[in-house]
Design a protein around this motif. Structure first.
Motif, PDB file in Angstrom:
ATOM      1  N   ALA A 133       0.830  -1.203   0.000  1.00  0.00           N
ATOM      2  CA  ALA A 133       0.000   0.000   0.000  1.00  0.00           C
ATOM      3  C   ALA A 133       0.866   1.256   0.000  1.00  0.00           C
ATOM      4  CB  ALA A 133      -0.924  -0.010   1.214  1.00  0.00           C
ATOM      5  N   PHE A 134       1.908   1.265   0.822  1.00  0.00           N
ATOM      6  CA  PHE A 134       2.794   2.424   0.861  1.00  0.00           C
ATOM      7  C   PHE A 134       3.539   2.585  -0.460  1.00  0.00           C
ATOM      8  CE2 PHE A 134       2.181   2.546   5.462  1.00  0.00           C
ATOM      9  CZ  PHE A 134       2.211   3.916   5.689  1.00  0.00           C
ATOM     10  N   LYS A 135       3.857   1.478  -1.094  1.00  0.00           N
ATOM     11  CA  LYS A 135       4.504   1.549  -2.397  1.00  0.00           C
ATOM     12  C   LYS A 135       3.564   2.176  -3.419  1.00  0.00           C
ATOM     13  CE  LYS A 135       7.063  -1.231  -5.765  1.00  0.00           C
ATOM     14  NZ  LYS A 135       7.515  -2.607  -6.153  1.00  0.00           N
ATOM     15  N   VAL A 137       1.154   4.334  -2.770  1.00  0.00           N
ATOM     16  CA  VAL A 137       1.069   5.764  -2.461  1.00  0.00           C
ATOM     17  C   VAL A 137       2.310   6.485  -2.985  1.00  0.00           C
ATOM     18  CG1 VAL A 137       0.969   7.481  -0.623  1.00  0.00           C
ATOM     19  CG2 VAL A 137      -0.380   5.402  -0.435  1.00  0.00           C
ATOM     20  N   MET A 138       3.472   5.884  -2.835  1.00  0.00           N
ATOM     21  CA  MET A 138       4.706   6.498  -3.317  1.00  0.00           C
ATOM     22  C   MET A 138       4.658   6.675  -4.834  1.00  0.00           C
ATOM     23  SD  MET A 138       7.594   4.714  -0.857  1.00  0.00           S
ATOM     24  CE  MET A 138       8.945   5.763  -1.389  1.00  0.00           C
ATOM     25  N   GLU A 139       4.090   5.706  -5.520  1.00  0.00           N
ATOM     26  CA  GLU A 139       3.958   5.822  -6.971  1.00  0.00           C
ATOM     27  C   GLU A 139       3.047   6.994  -7.334  1.00  0.00           C
ATOM     28  OE1 GLU A 139       2.537   2.004  -8.135  1.00  0.00           O
ATOM     29  OE2 GLU A 139       4.512   1.029  -7.991  1.00  0.00           O
ATOM     30  N   ARG A 140       1.952   7.151  -6.576  1.00  0.00           N
ATOM     31  CA  ARG A 140       1.043   8.272  -6.829  1.00  0.00           C
ATOM     32  C   ARG A 140       1.760   9.609  -6.583  1.00  0.00           C
ATOM     33  NH1 ARG A 140      -4.415   6.392  -6.345  1.00  0.00           N
ATOM     34  NH2 ARG A 140      -4.447   4.524  -7.643  1.00  0.00           N
ATOM     35  N   LEU A 141       2.523   9.671  -5.514  1.00  0.00           N
ATOM     36  CA  LEU A 141       3.260  10.894  -5.193  1.00  0.00           C
ATOM     37  C   LEU A 141       4.271  11.233  -6.288  1.00  0.00           C
ATOM     38  CD1 LEU A 141       3.816  10.160  -1.413  1.00  0.00           C
ATOM     39  CD2 LEU A 141       2.542  12.117  -2.297  1.00  0.00           C
ATOM     40  N   GLN A 142       4.949  10.221  -6.789  1.00  0.00           N
ATOM     41  CA  GLN A 142       5.931  10.442  -7.854  1.00  0.00           C
ATOM     42  C   GLN A 142       5.264  10.895  -9.145  1.00  0.00           C
ATOM     43  OE1 GLN A 142       7.701   6.498  -7.419  1.00  0.00           O
ATOM     44  NE2 GLN A 142       9.639   7.419  -6.788  1.00  0.00           N
ATOM     45  N   GLN A 143       3.976  10.577  -9.293  1.00  0.00           N
ATOM     46  CA  GLN A 143       3.225  11.002 -10.471  1.00  0.00           C
ATOM     47  C   GLN A 143       2.596  12.383 -10.278  1.00  0.00           C
ATOM     48  OE1 GLN A 143       0.572   7.684 -10.695  1.00  0.00           O
ATOM     49  NE2 GLN A 143       2.021   6.358 -11.747  1.00  0.00           N
ATOM     50  N   GLY A 144       2.836  12.995  -9.116  1.00  0.00           N
ATOM     51  CA  GLY A 144       2.369  14.356  -8.889  1.00  0.00           C
ATOM     52  C   GLY A 144       1.116  14.495  -8.057  1.00  0.00           C
ATOM     53  N   MET A 145       0.551  13.374  -7.582  1.00  0.00           N
ATOM     54  CA  MET A 145      -0.618  13.451  -6.707  1.00  0.00           C
ATOM     55  C   MET A 145      -0.173  13.694  -5.272  1.00  0.00           C
ATOM     56  SD  MET A 145      -3.147  10.376  -8.010  1.00  0.00           S
ATOM     57  CE  MET A 145      -4.472  10.869  -6.900  1.00  0.00           C
ATOM     58  N   SER A 146      -0.914  14.523  -4.548  1.00  0.00           N
ATOM     59  CA  SER A 146      -0.694  14.644  -3.114  1.00  0.00           C
ATOM     60  C   SER A 146      -1.381  13.476  -2.411  1.00  0.00           C
ATOM     61  CB  SER A 146      -1.248  15.974  -2.595  1.00  0.00           C
ATOM     62  OG  SER A 146      -0.492  17.071  -3.087  1.00  0.00           O
ATOM     63  N   HIS A 164      -3.076  10.504  19.557  1.00  0.00           N
ATOM     64  CA  HIS A 164      -2.291   9.288  19.758  1.00  0.00           C
ATOM     65  C   HIS A 164      -0.947   9.401  19.029  1.00  0.00           C
ATOM     66  CE1 HIS A 164      -5.429   6.154  21.201  1.00  0.00           C
ATOM     67  NE2 HIS A 164      -5.672   7.340  21.713  1.00  0.00           N
ATOM     68  N   GLN A 165       0.008   8.594  19.462  1.00  0.00           N
ATOM     69  CA  GLN A 165       1.314   8.589  18.819  1.00  0.00           C
ATOM     70  C   GLN A 165       1.176   8.275  17.335  1.00  0.00           C
ATOM     71  OE1 GLN A 165       4.358   9.444  19.950  1.00  0.00           O
ATOM     72  NE2 GLN A 165       3.331  10.111  21.821  1.00  0.00           N
ATOM     73  N   PHE A 166       2.059   8.880  16.541  1.00  0.00           N
ATOM     74  CA  PHE A 166       1.981   8.755  15.093  1.00  0.00           C
ATOM     75  C   PHE A 166       2.749   7.539  14.583  1.00  0.00           C
ATOM     76  CE2 PHE A 166       1.480  13.639  14.387  1.00  0.00           C
ATOM     77  CZ  PHE A 166       0.194  13.560  14.905  1.00  0.00           C
ATOM     78  N   LYS A 167       2.254   6.987  13.490  1.00  0.00           N
ATOM     79  CA  LYS A 167       2.993   5.964  12.752  1.00  0.00           C
ATOM     80  C   LYS A 167       4.135   6.642  11.994  1.00  0.00           C
ATOM     81  CE  LYS A 167      -0.415   3.083  13.801  1.00  0.00           C
ATOM     82  NZ  LYS A 167      -0.297   2.059  14.849  1.00  0.00           N
ATOM     83  N   ASN A 168       5.161   5.881  11.710  1.00  0.00           N
ATOM     84  CA  ASN A 168       6.365   6.438  11.078  1.00  0.00           C
ATOM     85  C   ASN A 168       6.257   6.545   9.561  1.00  0.00           C
ATOM     86  OD1 ASN A 168       8.951   7.410  10.896  1.00  0.00           O
ATOM     87  ND2 ASN A 168       9.868   5.766  12.087  1.00  0.00           N
ATOM     88  N   GLY A 169       5.367   5.738   8.957  1.00  0.00           N
ATOM     89  CA  GLY A 169       5.340   5.579   7.502  1.00  0.00           C
ATOM     90  C   GLY A 169       5.306   6.855   6.691  1.00  0.00           C
TER      91      GLY A 169
END
Length: 241
Positions: A133-135, A137-146, A164-169
């Motif tokens: 899933a994170f991969k 999202v990274m692909e979307r970000l690299q394509q210019g999507m926020s 609550h404490q935050f996740k690191n991802g």
């Protein structure tokens, strides 16, 4: 009596969400068929959010620490106290974007269309599924999507809610891709509707959303991910206090 009115308002809000979803469904569905149309799909998502909330007297008021240049790509990290946060972020982000959310949203009546297309579901019980899933999202970000990612991962069980404490991802991802983070603090959305409203109902009101200054990550390394996470947590904690 107050709880009865809040419950009645919740039913009105849910009816408004469903009504405008089905009115706009042909436009949402058409634009969901191709990646190139996701920008238009998000535009109709904004229309849907504004109509469904505004019809029952729920408004969103944005306070900017600094003007946002929406020609850039961002990772937006809001706190999460209410389902209204989804609408608040949809109206906030002015460029093409996606949400990252829990896997269960794929089966939702009004969320399923989005999480099978523009948005990214994540099964946090599986490390492999989370990585995929994170991969994505990274692909979307690299394509210019926020990307809008709630760093708490869920709506807290406490009422009133606490941060609550935050996740690191999302912070590691921002550093790896050299994409700025925008912390967003929702101060009182939970007072209008906490969580999905089933326990406390909802009421008309104004949700105040504080949009903090973007934090640049180009100068950071992955070793700084924890510090970036803690910095964002501190910024949002100070605003909530």
């Amino acid at each position: 009596m107050k709880m009865i009115l809040r419950k009645a308002h919740l039913y009105l809000y849910q009816g408004s969400v469903a009504f405008f979803y089905f009115v706009l469904w042909p436009f949402l569905y058409y634009n969901s068929r191709k990646y190139e149309r996701y920008g238009s799909m998000n535009a109709f998502r904004r229309v849907w959010g504004r109509l469904s909330s505004g019809t029952v007297g729920i408004r969103y008021r944005y306070h900017y620490e600094k003007p946002i240049d929406w020609s850039r790509t961002y990772i937006i990290t809001p706190n999460h106290t209410s389902n209204l946060d989804i609408t608040a972020m949809s109206l906030l982000v002015k460029n093409n974007f996606c949400f990252m959310g829990k896997q269960e949203l794929v089966d939702g009546l009004v969320t399923g269309l989005f999480f099978r297309t523009v948005d990214i579901p994540v099964n946090r019980e599986s490390k492999i599924a989370s990585f995929k899933a994170f991969k994505q999202v990274m692909e979307r970000l690299q394509q210019g999507m926020s990307a809008v990612i709630f760093p708490e991962g869920t709506i807290p069980d406490e009422y009133p809610p606490v941060l609550h404490q935050f996740k690191n991802g999302p912070f590691r991802m921002a550093i790896e891709l050299k994409i700025p983070i925008i912390p967003v603090t929702s101060v009182n959305t939970w007072k209008v509707m906490w969580d999905d409203g089933k326990k406390m109902g909802s009421e008309p009101g104004v949700c105040d959303i504080f949009v903090h200054e973007p934090i640049e990550t180009a100068h950071l390394t992955v070793d700084d991910a924890d510090d970036l996470r803690d910095k964002v947590f501190s910024i949002m904690t100070n605003k909530l206090n």
